[in-house]
Enzyme design. Structure first.
Site, PDB file in Angstrom:
ATOM      1  N   ASP A   1       0.892  -1.236   0.053  1.00  0.00           N
ATOM      2  CA  ASP A   1       0.097  -0.238   0.177  1.00  0.00           C
ATOM      3  C   ASP A   1       0.827   1.395   0.135  1.00  0.00           C
ATOM      4  OD1 ASP A   1      -2.139  -1.659   0.162  1.00  0.00           O
ATOM      5  OD2 ASP A   1      -3.084  -0.892   1.812  1.00  0.00           O
TER       6      ASP A   1
ATOM      7  N   ASP B   1      -0.426  -4.506  -3.685  1.00  0.00           N
ATOM      8  CA  ASP B   1      -1.343  -3.281  -3.757  1.00  0.00           C
ATOM      9  C   ASP B   1      -0.903  -2.111  -3.597  1.00  0.00           C
ATOM     10  OD1 ASP B   1      -3.205  -5.639  -4.112  1.00  0.00           O
ATOM     11  OD2 ASP B   1      -3.900  -5.416  -2.023  1.00  0.00           O
TER      12      ASP B   1
END
Length: 386
Positions: free
Chosen positions: A200, A227
């Site tokens: 992230d 991600d």
């Protein structure tokens, strides 16, 4: 441990020319240069809304957050001298009555004074599962962000945004999301910046579910593992470099995912990646290009990602570049597409796994189409690439 072979902290230290301790140490290569380059100084500032940040006290403030706090209106410019700024920074306080940020901090610009993003590093090491000092629980993904930008019209040039939290240092923490920067404002632009983290890294989001914030990233370097570009903003990435990291804590693929958009169903545009490159420090086919994120706060989201005219190196799984985050929301039901990509990671071996735009459809997936009436200021090449 996951990450760059040197480890995240060693990598940041090596790339800035300075150790992260002592805090705010200036990179050695900047010694002897004017601390603010060609951008003036406190004694020769171009206007009252230009503030100078220097870790050794040669500016108006020694921390970035102190300068942000001092910028009580709109339209301020922060010129940041070379240094490693170990702190969390928040731009734009939220009005508790409306849930929206006020005018203070809007239309703000950060400039890395040397023009080399490796010289100016804003970094901290909170993660989702990091306990808060007051005992009120953990930070959560949003709270883990080193830098948070809530206001509209934010621009950064030649700055590194980093989160150097490491899984290996905290084996008991399962919430391993560690955000380098969360961007929520409309008309947010980043030129020649670096975004460093693991899971992230870059949270390209909006201030509210019904707000379609536009963001532009030009000539930037973005790296991570899981991600590491995610959120619901309308974001254009042009001439950027994405780098997937190696992981020694896993024995099989996938090691992670480059993109995890969470575009609202009503959002006409999601992420556009154009004329970029995706490289890898990991073994071949160990990364997926994307998976759709349908968060619990918006179960009707329809994530949107278009990757076009981009080189995908062998680290991307060419056979199955997309996967599901949840079986309830298969990637095939989302808005994923590609167009004229190149490289070994872009080979079309199973056509149904790689939806392609037609030439006519590609005409709707351009910077102008995504950004509308907003035309970001052209990027000026600094002294070094990010």
């Amino acid at each position: 441990m996951a990450g760059h072979p040197l480890g995240r902290r060693a990598f940041i230290a090596a790339s800035t020319g300075a150790a992260l301790a002592p805090v705010l140490a200036a990179p050695a290569r900047a010694t002897g240069r004017p601390p603010f380059g060609r951008h003036g100084s406190p004694s020769a500032r171009p206007d009252a809304k230009t503030l100078y940040v220097h870790p050794g006290g040669l500016g108006d403030h020694t921390t970035v957050q102190a300068a942000v706090t001092a910028a009580t209106g709109a339209g301020f410019t922060l010129v940041i001298a070379p240094g490693v700024y170990r702190e969390t920074v928040s731009v734009g306080a939220v009005d508790p009555a409306t849930g929206l940020p006020g005018a203070a901090g809007s239309e703000m610009t950060w400039i890395g004074a040397s023009g080399d993003p490796r010289d100016v590093v804003v970094v901290y090491d909170n993660a989702n599962g990091t306990p808060r000092p007051d005992g009120s629980g953990t930070y959560g993904t949003t709270g883990s962000a080193t830098t948070t930008v809530r206001t509209d019209g934010f621009t950064a040039r030649a700055v590194t945004f980093a989160n150097d939290w490491l899984r290996a240092d905290h084996p008991g923490i399962t919430g391993t999301q560690a955000v380098a920067i969360k961007v929520q404002g409309d008309r947010s632009a980043f030129h020649w910046c670096r975004f460093l983290g693991h899971q992230d890294t870059l949270y390209a989001d909006t201030i509210a579910l019904g707000t379609f914030a536009r963001q532009y990233y030009r000539d930037c370097h973005i790296e991570g593992d899981v991600d590491f570009v995610f959120g619901r903003a309308t974001a254009v990435f042009e001439h950027c470099r994405f780098r997937t990291l190696d992981r020694t804590d896993l024995t099989r693929a996938p090691y992670g995912f480059v993109f995890a958009p969470s575009t609202a169903a009503a959002g006409p545009r999601g992420y556009l990646v154009t004329r970029c490159a995706v490289s890898s420090a990991a073994p071949d086919a160990s990364y997926k290009l994307a998976r759709p994120w349908v968060p619990g706060s918006d179960p009707t989201a329809r994530p949107m990602l278009t990757v076009r005219d981009t080189r995908l190196d062998a680290g991307i799984d060419a056979v199955a570049p997309y996967t599901d985050m949840s079986a309830a929301h298969p990637w095939q039901s989302q808005r994923f597409a590609e167009y004229r990509n190149t490289g070994p990671g872009a080979l079309i071996t199973v056509p149904e796994n790689r939806p392609q735009l037609t030439d006519a459809e590609a005409g709707e997936h351009t910077r102008a189409a995504y950004l509308g009436d907003w035309c970001p200021t052209p990027s000026l090449r600094p002294t070094a690439r990010p």
